[in-house]
Design an enzyme around this catalytic site. Structure first.
Site, short mmCIF file in Angstrom:
data_model
loop_
_atom_site.label_atom_id
_atom_site.label_comp_id
_atom_site.label_asym_id
_atom_site.label_seq_id
_atom_site.Cartn_x
_atom_site.Cartn_y
_atom_site.Cartn_z
CG ASN A 9 -1.78 1.20 1.35
OD1 ASN A 9 -1.87 2.00 0.41
ND2 ASN A 9 -2.43 1.37 2.50
CD1 TRP A 10 3.75 1.17 -2.76
CD2 TRP A 10 3.71 2.28 -4.71
NE1 TRP A 10 4.56 0.50 -3.65
CE2 TRP A 10 4.56 1.16 -4.85
CE3 TRP A 10 3.54 3.13 -5.81
CZ2 TRP A 10 5.23 0.88 -6.04
CZ3 TRP A 10 4.20 2.83 -6.99
CH2 TRP A 10 5.04 1.72 -7.10
CE LYS A 11 -0.11 3.43 4.75
NZ LYS A 11 -0.30 3.60 6.17
CG HIS A 98 -6.04 1.61 5.02
ND1 HIS A 98 -5.67 2.57 5.93
CD2 HIS A 98 -4.95 0.81 4.86
CE1 HIS A 98 -4.41 2.36 6.30
NE2 HIS A 98 -3.95 1.30 5.67
CD GLU A 100 -3.43 5.37 6.59
OE1 GLU A 100 -3.38 5.42 5.34
OE2 GLU A 100 -2.49 4.92 7.29
CD GLU A 170 -3.65 -2.78 7.20
OE1 GLU A 170 -2.51 -2.96 6.76
OE2 GLU A 170 -4.33 -1.78 6.92
N GLY A 176 1.93 2.32 10.76
CA GLY A 176 2.84 3.45 10.63
C GLY A 176 3.49 3.88 11.93
CB SER A 216 4.83 -1.48 12.30
OG SER A 216 4.38 -0.15 12.44
N GLY A 237 2.72 -1.15 4.35
CA GLY A 237 2.72 0.27 4.04
C GLY A 237 4.14 0.77 3.85
N GLY A 238 4.68 1.39 4.90
CA GLY A 238 6.01 2.02 4.85
C GLY A 238 7.08 1.18 4.18
C1 PEP Z 1 -1.02 0.08 6.02
O1 PEP Z 1 -1.24 1.28 6.00
O2 PEP Z 1 -1.79 -0.70 5.44
C2 PEP Z 1 0.16 -0.37 6.74
C3 PEP Z 1 0.19 -1.62 7.11
O3 PEP Z 1 1.12 0.57 7.01
P1 PEP Z 1 2.54 0.31 7.73
O4 PEP Z 1 3.11 -0.95 7.16
O5 PEP Z 1 3.36 1.50 7.37
O6 PEP Z 1 2.28 0.21 9.17
#
Ligand code: PEP
Length: 257
Positions: A9-11, A98, A100, A170, A176, A216, A237-238
């Site tokens: 997920n590049w957001k 998600h 967010e 999640e 994040g 994370s 994500g990150g």
């Molecule tokens: C996400 O936003 O789906 C996610 C898992 O982010 P991160 O890996 O950065 O926690």
């Protein structure tokens, strides 16, 4: 069939040229993984979907996802993008629900259920996200929250439609933050999700549902998290913004028995 999946997920990150450079790097790293036994899904921002899909189209078991789509087919919904549009530029998956989107854009169960239906109608496979906040976990409500998110949004689907859903657990407090769920915490809730699915759709469907962990997840903790019986991969994500880290995570799921 229950599949091993790593989704990126590049957001809202990367300019177009940075995104193209990243996808080239990911392609090159992926070509070095021998015998990859997992599906890889990349979710870039909307404007890059077609270019990313074009670049990945000849690679086996690599797909593109949108990070969202709207519930309506077409019309006066300024700024929105339909499932049909997403499908038409080469995506096969879509992330729905998600945290967010739930938090910043106030997306609630009724809208998410409509989005899931719109996605399925247009042959887009949903990656449906669930997870509790820290406060909900600390007050012992984690299981109830996740159950409600699943029941309210998915349980009006037929068994056949439900079988197309990927669930991503999640925990909001892990997204994040650098603070991942422990493997015990992840296994407990993944197994509970499988039980919830079994109650409604039976054990075959439940056993065949892919349940991803997100929050994370990095190349450092992936092996331990993916070692859990009911964790079938990750939504990243990150760490997905770095080709090397992302591919290391893919290697860890490929090694899972
Ligand atoms: C996400 O936003 O789906 C996610 C898992 O982010 P991160 O890996 O950065 O926690």
């Amino acid at each position: 069939m229950r599949r091993k999946i790593i989704a990126a997920n590049w957001k809202m990150n990367k300019t177009f040229s940075e995104a193209m450079a990243l996808i080239e790097e990911i392609k090159s790293q992926l070509s070095q993984i021998k015998n990859r036994k997992s599906i890889v899904i990349i979710a870039p921002p909307y404007p890059y979907l077609k270019s990313v899909a074009d670049k990945l189209k000849d690679i086996e078991n690599v797909f593109v996802a949108a990070q969202n789509c709207y519930s309506q087919e077409q019309g006066a919904y300024t700024g929105e993008v339909s499932a049909d549009m997403v499908k038409s530029v080469g995506a096969d998956y879509v992330i729905i629900g998600h945290s967010e989107r739930r938090n910043y854009f106030k997306e609630e169960s009724s809208l998410l259920a409509e989005k899931i239906k719109a996605a399925l109608k247009n042959n887009l496979l949903p990656i449906y996200c669930v997870g509790e906040t820290l406060q909900q976990r600390e007050s012992g409500k984690c299981g109830d929250v996740v159950r409600k998110q699943i029941e309210e949004v998915l349980f009006s689907l037929s068994k056949n439609d439900f079988s197309k859903i990927i669930i991503a657990y999640e925990p909001v407090w892990a997204i994040g933050t650098g603070l991942n769920a422990t493997s015990e915490q992840a296994q407990a809730i993944h197994s509970y999700i499988r039980t919830i699915v079994k109650e409604k759709y039976g054990s075959e469907t439940s056993e065949n549902t892919s349940i991803l962990y997100g929050g994370s997840c990095t190349e450092k903790n992936a092996a331990e998290l993916f070692g859990c019986k009911d964790v079938d991969g990750g939504l990243i994500g990150g760490a997905s913004l770095n080709a090397k880290s992302f591919t290391e995570i893919i290697k860890h799921i490929s090694e899972k028995k």
